[in-house]
Design an enzyme around this catalytic site. Structure first.
Site, PDB file in Angstrom:
ATOM      1  N   ILE A 140      26.109 -55.229   8.886  1.00  0.00           N
ATOM      2  CA  ILE A 140      26.497 -54.176   7.954  1.00  0.00           C
ATOM      3  C   ILE A 140      27.915 -53.665   8.224  1.00  0.00           C
ATOM      4  O   ILE A 140      28.493 -52.948   7.420  1.00  0.00           O
ATOM      5  CB  ILE A 140      25.455 -53.030   7.985  1.00  0.00           C
ATOM      6  CG1 ILE A 140      24.046 -53.581   7.729  1.00  0.00           C
ATOM      7  CG2 ILE A 140      25.767 -51.946   6.968  1.00  0.00           C
ATOM      8  CD1 ILE A 140      23.891 -54.395   6.453  1.00  0.00           C
ATOM      9  N   HIS A 350      26.414 -51.270   0.491  1.00  0.00           N
ATOM     10  CA  HIS A 350      25.322 -51.021   1.448  1.00  0.00           C
ATOM     11  C   HIS A 350      24.784 -49.613   1.245  1.00  0.00           C
ATOM     12  O   HIS A 350      25.546 -48.674   1.022  1.00  0.00           O
ATOM     13  CB  HIS A 350      25.821 -51.179   2.894  1.00  0.00           C
ATOM     14  CG  HIS A 350      24.864 -50.616   3.887  1.00  0.00           C
ATOM     15  ND1 HIS A 350      23.684 -51.263   4.198  1.00  0.00           N
ATOM     16  CD2 HIS A 350      24.863 -49.463   4.593  1.00  0.00           C
ATOM     17  CE1 HIS A 350      23.018 -50.515   5.075  1.00  0.00           C
ATOM     18  NE2 HIS A 350      23.708 -49.424   5.328  1.00  0.00           N
ATOM     19  N   CYS A 352      21.725 -46.875   2.946  1.00  0.00           N
ATOM     20  CA  CYS A 352      20.748 -46.666   4.007  1.00  0.00           C
ATOM     21  C   CYS A 352      19.381 -46.391   3.392  1.00  0.00           C
ATOM     22  O   CYS A 352      19.200 -46.463   2.178  1.00  0.00           O
ATOM     23  CB  CYS A 352      21.169 -45.509   4.898  1.00  0.00           C
ATOM     24  SG  CYS A 352      22.747 -45.810   5.695  1.00  0.00           S
ATOM     25  N   HIS A 403      17.886 -48.169  14.514  1.00  0.00           N
ATOM     26  CA  HIS A 403      17.730 -46.896  15.231  1.00  0.00           C
ATOM     27  C   HIS A 403      16.928 -47.080  16.511  1.00  0.00           C
ATOM     28  O   HIS A 403      16.826 -46.162  17.314  1.00  0.00           O
ATOM     29  CB  HIS A 403      17.039 -45.862  14.336  1.00  0.00           C
ATOM     30  CG  HIS A 403      17.842 -45.534  13.121  1.00  0.00           C
ATOM     31  ND1 HIS A 403      19.054 -44.894  13.190  1.00  0.00           N
ATOM     32  CD2 HIS A 403      17.631 -45.776  11.804  1.00  0.00           C
ATOM     33  CE1 HIS A 403      19.543 -44.749  11.974  1.00  0.00           C
ATOM     34  NE2 HIS A 403      18.708 -45.286  11.118  1.00  0.00           N
TER      35      HIS A 403
HETATM   36  N1  GLN Z   1      29.682 -50.084   7.485  1.00  0.00           N
HETATM   37  C1  GLN Z   1      29.060 -48.956   8.110  1.00  0.00           C
HETATM   38  C2  GLN Z   1      28.591 -49.331   9.510  1.00  0.00           C
HETATM   39  O1  GLN Z   1      28.253 -50.452   9.705  1.00  0.00           O
HETATM   40  C3  GLN Z   1      27.881 -48.445   7.306  1.00  0.00           C
HETATM   41  C4  GLN Z   1      27.210 -47.261   7.921  1.00  0.00           C
HETATM   42  C5  GLN Z   1      26.172 -46.574   7.079  1.00  0.00           C
HETATM   43  O2  GLN Z   1      25.554 -47.136   6.233  1.00  0.00           O
HETATM   44  N2  GLN Z   1      25.919 -45.317   7.312  1.00  0.00           N
HETATM   45  O3  GLN Z   1      28.532 -48.509  10.393  1.00  0.00           O
HETATM   46 ZN    ZN Z   2      23.305 -47.781   6.505  1.00  0.00          ZN
END
Ligand code: GLN
Ligand code: ZN
Length: 474
Positions: A140, A350, A352, A403
């Site tokens: 990500i 992206h 969360c 996490h």
């Molecule tokens: N690109 C960010 C990372 O990898 C995305 C973080 C997020 O979604 N909060 O930290």
């Molecule tokens: Zn995220």
């Protein structure tokens, strides 16, 4: 955080006072938990900016002045006068209004929010250019923010490390991240975001119109706190913000490296936003600035660009009746950010963990070529919404929870991917963790990503049975 226009409030309150007399109570409109505590502590903000702000303690002073004014107490007149002047001065400050931004905003209606071709056409061109295998693997964006990285940044900010020394250390981190990703054989690499303290603050510090407090902490959730930037004026980008880092990473490897940007909605949601124009306008200004970065990355040869929007859902207004309006401008801002590239450039986004059920059509309207989402904790159930909606573009459902320090086996990730393939079609599926890895340790990241790539390889070798095609229903 903005100093109140007390005259306007008195216009509302005076008739109420006449009606209710001593039965009228005054209080802030919501808990002070959501404001920073005390503006007086901010010794690095200039006086002009400070005169526009009001934190929890100052808000209580404002309340007392309002009370005094309603009671006819002449003692509050100087405070009322000072407040009046500050509010008027803010409205006229040259620091807020940038004529170049104004011109660009005025012309922005003419800028297309559509990619050149529909997804079905773009994806073929992207595949021809990228030549990725089935179930492409990626991450990500962030890799562990080690204590060495944090120490380097601290020293650099304190002037103990010069610019070139800092850049050198960050390049070493980028090299390490790229080499590691090559070693485990990920398909789409990232530079690792070592240079970013925070995904909003990093960009805010490089854009005009943002300011930063020293002590403006507020509760985020549970025991976590954040120190949001302050958007006080028109937003403009004076120079590229990420191109050097990303092109450096790309120069190290023939594999595609994703450009990594924070999207306009998230920049807005995770900041304190000026209250003198609609949020949609501020968001459009950010979108135009990030749009330039997207184009610069493309020109520099970057073939995949990810624009993160983890905060899109949390921006939904409380009142359901206001959802459509918010979703409309939020989507338009995202599309404005990414619509300037050619079909061959692949746009990722992206998000969360969120309940996507009631906003799935808006997610579709973003028209990102690929979206990665946090899904592992929901055991892929989250994908139901995407399946029912017949989400047409590509998706990377997260296959392990970032996490947790637990190292998930390849087998377990493969099971999740098989579940995903029951809901989505296999050609749509990307393989990635739930979110960025900045809070994890390398010891955890290394085996996890190795297992993740193994899971993808197993699926490529033995593809899951295709999902039964549904009878066409109207
Ligand atoms: N690109 C960010 C990372 O990898 C995305 C973080 C997020 O979604 N909060 O930290
Ligand atoms: Zn995220």
């Amino acid at each position: 955080i903005w100093r109140a226009d007390l005259d306007a409030l008195l216009d509302t309150l005076t008739p109420l006072k006449a009606q209710l007399s001593e039965r009228l109570w005054l209080a802030p409109s919501c808990s002070l938990l959501h404001s920073p505590v005390d503006l007086d502590q901010e010794d690095r903000l200039d006086d002009e900016l400070k005169s526009w702000l009001s934190f929890a303690k100052q808000k209580l002073d404002e309340l007392a002045v309002l009370g005094g004014a309603l009671d006819g107490d002449d003692g509050v007149q100087p405070a009322l006068q000072a407040q009046r002047q500050a509010v008027a001065a803010r409205g006229q400050s040259r620091r807020i209004h940038d004529p170049a931004v104004g011109e660009r905003m005025a012309a922005s209606g003419q800028v297309s929010r559509d990619r050149l071709s529909p997804f079905a056409e773009r994806i073929g061109k992207q595949q021809a250019a990228l030549k990725l295998p089935a179930y492409p693997t990626t991450t990500i964006g962030s890799f562990p923010q080690t204590k060495e990285i944090r120490a380097a940044r601290r020293d650099w900010k304190a002037g103990k490390l010069d610019d070139s020394g800092y850049t050198e250390l960050m390049k070493q981190e980028i090299t390490r991240a790229v080499r590691y990703q090559e070693q485990v054989d990920l398909d789409v690499l990232v530079h690792g975001e070592a240079e970013r303290n925070d995904m909003v603050e990093y960009f805010g510090e490089l854009l005009e119109g943002f300011a930063f407090t020293r002590f403006g902490w507020v509760q985020s959730y549970g025991s976590r706190c954040v120190k949001p930037p302050v958007i006080f004026g028109d937003i403009a980008r004076s120079k590229p913000m990420t191109v050097d880092w990303i092109t450096y990473a790309q120069s190290l490897t023939p594999k595609p490296v994703k450009g990594m940007l924070t999207g306009p909605i998230t920049m807005l949601e995770w900041s304190f936003v000026r209250d003198d124009q609609p949020r949609s306008e501020t968001c459009t200004q950010i979108a135009l600035a990030i749009r330039d970065e997207v184009r610069d990355l493309e020109v520099a040869g970057i073939r995949i660009i990810q624009v993160d929007e983890p905060a899109m859902r949390e921006g939904l207004p409380l009142r359901r009746s206001e959802w459509d309006d918010y979703l409309h401008w939020a989507i338009q801002c995202f599309r404005l950010t990414v619509s300037g590239v050619t079909d061959r450039t692949q746009i990722h986004t992206h998000m969360c963990y969120a309940d996507f059920n009631d906003i799935i059509s808006s997610i579709g309207d973003l028209d990102a070529d690929v979206i990665s989402i946090e899904a592992s904790r929901s055991d892929m159930k989250l994908l139901g919404a995407f399946g029912e909606y017949h989400y047409p573009n590509e998706i990377g459902p997260g296959v392990y929870d970032i996490h947790s320090p637990r190292i998930v086996s390849a087998e377990e990730m493969k099971e999740l991917l098989i579940k995903a393939a029951e809901t989505l079609s296999p050609e749509q599926i990307w393989v990635n963790p739930d979110c960025g890895l900045k809070t994890r340790k390398w010891d955890e990241v290394k085996p996890s990503l190795k297992h993740m790539v193994e899971a993808a390889n197993q699926l490529r070798a033995a593809p899951p049975a295709a999902k039964p095609t549904e009878p066409a229903t109207a």
